[in-house]
Motif scaffolding. Structure first.
Motif, PDB file in Angstrom:
ATOM      1  N   ASP A   6     -30.477   9.924  43.284  1.00 42.23           N
ATOM      2  CA  ASP A   6     -31.882   9.909  43.693  1.00 42.23           C
ATOM      3  C   ASP A   6     -32.124   9.235  45.037  1.00 42.23           C
ATOM      4  N   ASP A   7     -31.163   8.514  45.558  1.00 40.05           N
ATOM      5  CA  ASP A   7     -31.340   7.818  46.829  1.00 40.05           C
ATOM      6  C   ASP A   7     -30.968   8.750  47.986  1.00 40.05           C
ATOM      7  N   PRO A   8     -31.941   9.113  48.827  1.00 43.29           N
ATOM      8  CA  PRO A   8     -31.650  10.033  49.935  1.00 43.29           C
ATOM      9  C   PRO A   8     -30.560   9.525  50.880  1.00 43.29           C
ATOM     10  N   ASN A   9     -30.477   8.217  51.079  1.00 41.90           N
ATOM     11  CA  ASN A   9     -29.430   7.666  51.949  1.00 41.90           C
ATOM     12  C   ASN A   9     -28.053   7.864  51.341  1.00 41.90           C
ATOM     13  N   ASP A  10     -27.944   7.699  50.021  1.00 46.20           N
ATOM     14  CA  ASP A  10     -26.657   7.916  49.356  1.00 46.20           C
ATOM     15  C   ASP A  10     -26.283   9.395  49.335  1.00 46.20           C
ATOM     16  N   VAL A  11     -27.283  10.269  49.199  1.00 43.02           N
ATOM     17  CA  VAL A  11     -27.017  11.711  49.264  1.00 43.02           C
ATOM     18  C   VAL A  11     -26.479  12.069  50.644  1.00 43.02           C
ATOM     19  N   LEU A  12     -27.111  11.533  51.677  1.00 37.05           N
ATOM     20  CA  LEU A  12     -26.663  11.796  53.042  1.00 37.05           C
ATOM     21  C   LEU A  12     -25.247  11.266  53.257  1.00 37.05           C
ATOM     22  N   MET A  13     -24.989  10.041  52.814  1.00 38.07           N
ATOM     23  CA  MET A  13     -23.659   9.457  52.984  1.00 38.07           C
ATOM     24  C   MET A  13     -22.609  10.287  52.240  1.00 38.07           C
ATOM     25  N   ALA A  14     -22.924  10.721  51.020  1.00 40.42           N
ATOM     26  CA  ALA A  14     -21.978  11.550  50.266  1.00 40.42           C
ATOM     27  C   ALA A  14     -21.744  12.881  50.973  1.00 40.42           C
ATOM     28  N   SER A  15     -22.813  13.502  51.437  1.00 40.10           N
ATOM     29  CA  SER A  15     -22.684  14.789  52.129  1.00 40.10           C
ATOM     30  C   SER A  15     -21.811  14.663  53.370  1.00 40.10           C
ATOM     31  N   LEU A  16     -22.038  13.615  54.143  1.00 40.17           N
ATOM     32  CA  LEU A  16     -21.208  13.380  55.335  1.00 40.17           C
ATOM     33  C   LEU A  16     -19.763  13.083  54.950  1.00 40.17           C
ATOM     34  N   ALA A  17     -19.569  12.335  53.872  1.00 42.01           N
ATOM     35  CA  ALA A  17     -18.208  12.027  53.418  1.00 42.01           C
ATOM     36  C   ALA A  17     -17.483  13.295  52.980  1.00 42.01           C
ATOM     37  N   GLU A  51     -23.576  31.654  36.610  1.00 40.43           N
ATOM     38  CA  GLU A  51     -23.107  30.986  35.394  1.00 40.43           C
ATOM     39  C   GLU A  51     -21.844  30.195  35.695  1.00 40.43           C
ATOM     40  N   GLY A  52     -21.536  29.297  34.815  1.00 39.00           N
ATOM     41  CA  GLY A  52     -20.364  28.454  34.976  1.00 39.00           C
ATOM     42  C   GLY A  52     -20.779  26.998  35.009  1.00 39.00           C
ATOM     43  N   VAL A  53     -19.794  26.149  34.988  1.00 39.21           N
ATOM     44  CA  VAL A  53     -20.055  24.713  35.030  1.00 39.21           C
ATOM     45  C   VAL A  53     -19.268  24.108  36.185  1.00 39.21           C
ATOM     46  N   PRO A  54     -19.759  23.005  36.713  1.00 42.99           N
ATOM     47  CA  PRO A  54     -19.003  22.357  37.791  1.00 42.99           C
ATOM     48  C   PRO A  54     -17.709  21.754  37.268  1.00 42.99           C
ATOM     49  N   GLN A  55     -16.756  21.589  38.149  1.00 48.16           N
ATOM     50  CA  GLN A  55     -15.495  20.959  37.760  1.00 48.16           C
ATOM     51  C   GLN A  55     -15.622  19.456  37.674  1.00 48.16           C
ATOM     52  N   LEU A  56     -16.658  18.899  38.276  1.00 48.67           N
ATOM     53  CA  LEU A  56     -16.833  17.461  38.303  1.00 48.67           C
ATOM     54  C   LEU A  56     -18.314  17.143  38.463  1.00 48.67           C
ATOM     55  N   ILE A  57     -18.756  16.095  37.758  1.00 47.54           N
ATOM     56  CA  ILE A  57     -20.108  15.580  37.924  1.00 47.54           C
ATOM     57  C   ILE A  57     -20.000  14.143  38.401  1.00 47.54           C
ATOM     58  N   LEU A  58     -20.634  13.855  39.533  1.00 40.85           N
ATOM     59  CA  LEU A  58     -20.763  12.488  40.030  1.00 40.85           C
ATOM     60  C   LEU A  58     -22.200  12.078  39.774  1.00 40.85           C
ATOM     61  N   THR A  59     -22.410  10.981  39.059  1.00 46.84           N
ATOM     62  CA  THR A  59     -23.775  10.576  38.754  1.00 46.84           C
ATOM     63  C   THR A  59     -24.007   9.097  39.023  1.00 46.84           C
ATOM     64  N   ASP A  60     -25.190   8.831  39.517  1.00 47.14           N
ATOM     65  CA  ASP A  60     -25.673   7.470  39.653  1.00 47.14           C
ATOM     66  C   ASP A  60     -26.142   7.024  38.274  1.00 47.14           C
ATOM     67  N   LEU A  61     -26.401   5.737  38.100  1.00 43.95           N
ATOM     68  CA  LEU A  61     -26.933   5.236  36.831  1.00 43.95           C
ATOM     69  C   LEU A  61     -28.450   5.110  36.848  1.00 43.95           C
ATOM     70  N   ASN A  62     -28.966   4.448  37.852  1.00 46.32           N
ATOM     71  CA  ASN A  62     -30.396   4.129  37.891  1.00 46.32           C
ATOM     72  C   ASN A  62     -31.171   5.208  38.631  1.00 46.32           C
ATOM     73  N   MET A  63     -31.830   6.069  37.838  1.00 44.61           N
ATOM     74  CA  MET A  63     -32.602   7.183  38.396  1.00 44.61           C
ATOM     75  C   MET A  63     -33.878   7.347  37.583  1.00 44.61           C
ATOM     76  N   PRO A  64     -34.886   7.962  38.191  1.00 42.76           N
ATOM     77  CA  PRO A  64     -36.128   8.221  37.459  1.00 42.76           C
ATOM     78  C   PRO A  64     -35.967   9.357  36.453  1.00 42.76           C
ATOM     79  N   GLN A  65     -36.886   9.465  35.541  1.00 46.14           N
ATOM     80  CA  GLN A  65     -36.998  10.528  34.526  1.00 46.14           C
ATOM     81  C   GLN A  65     -35.896  10.500  33.479  1.00 46.14           C
TER      82      GLN A  65
END
Length: 138
Positions: A6-17, A51-65
């Motif tokens: 949920d953190d846009p900065n972490d999404v950006l950092m992951a995308s760049l990585a 259809e299909g599932v991802p090979q890997l899920i990376l998830t944060d812990l603290n998120m809304p909803q």
């Protein structure tokens, strides 16, 4: 791969990585557990994905909803999704969070590095360890 963050900065950092490490497979990005489940079940705004599932899920812990613990629990209780590796990627260093994730079936628990170079190394290690780049699903 599915990135739940949920953190846009972490999404950006992951995308760049991902870009820096040469990871060129598709990465779907959602910002909470509820949206992740919609993606995994191809419902709502994610109905258009193949259809299909991802090979890997990376998830944060603290998120809304829906937080990462509830998402992890739901995934591991679903016969269709339970075999997908789930790596918790969080800022939490709390032992209770690490233990809760282990009890719910997380495949790994990693604390997000504070600098970009370490984040790139972490992403490179994750993709090498968990993904078979010659046969990616998604």
């Amino acid at each position: 791969m599915l990135l739940v963050e949920d953190d846009p900065n972490d999404v950006l950092m992951a995308s760049l990585a991902f870009e820096v490490t040469g990871f060129d497979s598709e990465v779907a990005i959602v910002n909470n557990g509820r949206d992740a489940l919609d993606f995994l079940h191809r419902s709502g705004r994610h109905a258009h994905w193949p259809e299909g599932v991802p090979q890997l899920i990376l998830t944060d812990l603290n998120m809304p909803q829906m937080d990462g613990l509830e998402l992890l629990k739901t995934i591991k209780e679903d016969d269709r999704l339970a075999e997908i590796p789930v790596v918790v990627l969080t800022t939490s260093t709390a032992e209770r969070d690490r233990e809760a994730c282990a009890l719910l079936g997380a495949n790994d628990y990693l604390v997000k590095p504070h600098n970009f170079e370490d984040f790139v190394l972490l992403i490179d290690t994750l993709t090498t360890r968990w993904l078979q780049t010659d046969s990616l699903a998604m």
